[in-house]
Design an enzyme around this catalytic site. Structure first.
Site, PDB file in Angstrom:
ATOM      1  CE  LYS A  42      15.957  11.827  11.816  1.00  0.00           C
ATOM      2  NZ  LYS A  42      16.243  10.344  12.607  1.00  0.00           N
TER       3      LYS A  42
ATOM      4  CE1 TYR B 257       4.478   9.962   0.249  1.00  0.00           C
ATOM      5  CE2 TYR B 257       2.855   9.137  -1.428  1.00  0.00           C
ATOM      6  CZ  TYR B 257       3.878   8.928  -0.676  1.00  0.00           C
ATOM      7  OH  TYR B 257       4.383   7.464  -0.467  1.00  0.00           O
TER       8      TYR B 257
ATOM      9  CG  ASP C 273      15.812   7.343  13.589  1.00  0.00           C
ATOM     10  OD1 ASP C 273      14.923   7.820  14.416  1.00  0.00           O
ATOM     11  OD2 ASP C 273      17.078   7.546  13.719  1.00  0.00           O
TER      12      ASP C 273
ATOM     13  CG  ASP D 279       4.912  -1.011   2.183  1.00  0.00           C
ATOM     14  OD1 ASP D 279       3.684  -0.796   2.055  1.00  0.00           O
ATOM     15  OD2 ASP D 279       5.308  -1.612   1.066  1.00  0.00           O
TER      16      ASP D 279
ATOM     17  CG  ASP E 296       4.412   4.987   1.251  1.00  0.00           C
ATOM     18  OD1 ASP E 296       3.517   3.932   0.907  1.00  0.00           O
ATOM     19  OD2 ASP E 296       5.648   4.895   0.596  1.00  0.00           O
TER      20      ASP E 296
HETATM   21  C1  IPM Z   1       0.504   3.240  -0.646  1.00  0.00           C
HETATM   22  C2  IPM Z   1       1.316   3.358  -1.881  1.00  0.00           C
HETATM   23  C3  IPM Z   1       1.271   4.674  -2.540  1.00  0.00           C
HETATM   24  C4  IPM Z   1       1.747   5.649  -1.697  1.00  0.00           C
HETATM   25  C5  IPM Z   1       1.903   4.801  -4.047  1.00  0.00           C
HETATM   26  C6  IPM Z   1       1.458   3.588  -4.860  1.00  0.00           C
HETATM   27  C7  IPM Z   1       2.023   6.087  -4.534  1.00  0.00           C
HETATM   28  O1  IPM Z   1       2.665   2.727  -1.820  1.00  0.00           O
HETATM   29  O2  IPM Z   1      -0.706   3.610  -0.888  1.00  0.00           O
HETATM   30  O3  IPM Z   1       0.996   2.926   0.308  1.00  0.00           O
HETATM   31  O4  IPM Z   1       2.860   5.768  -1.370  1.00  0.00           O
HETATM   32  O5  IPM Z   1       0.855   6.295  -0.911  1.00  0.00           O
HETATM   33 MG    MG Z   2       2.901   2.285   0.169  1.00  0.00          MG
END
Ligand code: IPM
Ligand code: MG
Length: 356
Positions: free
Chosen positions: A190, A143, A223, A251, A247
């Site tokens: 990884k 990032y 993975d 999710d 990240d």
């Molecule tokens: C998160 C989001 C952010 C990230 C994006 C919006 C840049 O997905 O906070 O998880 O990737 O960190």
């Molecule tokens: Mg995210």
């Protein structure tokens, strides 16, 4: 206790959900005798539209001068065409994380008992419930490495740097967190391909052996971790991982709990200062409709009380209030079952305030 909170609601559903979290904070202040001074500032596309910058100087200053930051969400299709560095995600969110030194991102993912059936996993996999914590490194890796495009436009490059210092400090956060939970850290990487991952393994193992030998530690390729999260999620307690893997996995972890609308997060600096936000985005498709789930933001405010202000009793009270409204059957549309009428964002906020 008197604390100053920078409130940056941002875009899309941001103002709606932050509005409810602010009501909850005000109720906490009243009930427990605290003073929270709220400093509301623009951020994201909303700030770009107002002053041409997704992170205006006075917003950054307000965050730097506050005791903690409450953030809604930033970004939306309207600002997707801005050049990379000016986009809300990069200019506002990533700059805030970097400038404020928020290297430790805690993303707890748990299935609330009354919402067990909202999990897309089979009941036998959910079992007694799921409760894990993703500890994501937040200010390093790909990032923040160099991003570039070759002059001829035919290739591009994103570098993924990590230093021993960066790995060591996030490893300590993971081990400390594990000590307060089930004493098990899984470091996800990884290492069969990436040199940064091999450095992570060495450093994490060394920190473990030196200072946290009583915490269980294992390593898993990313993975495989993605697979195990849906196959046997209860094998995890604390997942320690680098920025981009964190990240993605957070999710995924949110979905196994049923709704991304339930998951809070804390982004912390070593001294305890933090920025608190739901892990979901600005949801432009439902912005302004008053139907977004405010619970992730309310739970983020609870994390602020706990982690930055040390107000354990107050944080417990907010979490208990959320548990109580869920047990009573209150649902926003994202977690509602087909037959029940869903509450609006504001009514869900009211339910939590009243339960407090
Ligand atoms: C998160 C989001 C952010 C990230 C994006 C919006 C840049 O997905 O906070 O998880 O990737 O960190
Ligand atoms: Mg995210």
């Amino acid at each position: 206790m008197k604390k100053k909170i920078a409130v940056i609601a941002g875009d899309g559903i941001g103002p709606e959900i932050v509005g409810e979290a602010v009501r909850v904070l005000k109720k906490v202040a009243k009930k427990f005798g605290h003073t929270f001074v709220l400093d509301e500032k623009l951020v994201g596309g909303a700030a770009y539209d107002a002053v041409g910058d997704c992170l205006p100087d006075d917003t950054l200053k307000a965050c730097q001068q506050a005791d903690a930051v409450l953030l809604g969400a930033v970004g939306g299709p309207k600002w997707d065409k801005l050049p990379g560095p000016q986009r809300p995600e990069k200019r506002a969110l990533l700059t805030l994380r970097k400038e404020l030194g928020l290297f430790a991102n805690l993303r707890p993912a748990k299935v609330w008992d009354p919402l067990k059936s909202a999990s897309p996993l089979k009941p036998e996999i959910v079992g007694e419930g799921l409760d894990l914590l993703v500890v994501r490194e937040l200010t390093g890796g790909v990032y923040f490495g160099e991003h570039s495009r070759a002059a001829d436009g035919q290739s591009a490059l994103d570098k993924m740097p990590y230093s021993v210092m960066e790995i060591e400090r996030i490893a300590r956060v993971a081990f400390e967190s594990a000590r307060k939970r089930h004493s098990h850290v899984t470091c996800v990487d990884k290492a069969n391909v990436l040199e940064t991952s091999r450095l992570w393994r060495e450093v994490v193992q060394r920190v473990h052996d030196a200072d946290y030998a009583t915490v269980d530690l294992d390593f898993m390729y990313v993975d495989n971790a993605a697979m195990q999260l849906v196959r046997a999620p209860s094998r995890f307690d604390v997942i320690l991982t680098e920025n981009m893997f964190g990240d993605i996995l957070s999710d995924e972890a949110s979905q196994i709990t049923g709704s991304i609308g339930m998951l809070p997060s804390a982004s912390l600096r070593a001294d305890g200062f933090g920025m608190y936000e739901p892990i979901h985005g600005s949801a432009p498709d439902i912005a302004g409709l008053g139907i977004a789930n405010p619970l992730a933001t309310i739970l983020s405010a609870a994390m602020m009380l706990r982690h930055t202000f040390g107000l354990t009793q107050e944080a417990d009270a907010v979490e208990a209030a959320v548990g109580q409204v869920l047990a009573a059957g209150d649902r926003t549309v994202d977690i509602a079952t087909a037959d029940a009428a869903a509450l609006s964002t504001h009514d869900m906020g009211t339910a939590v305030v009243e339960a407090l």
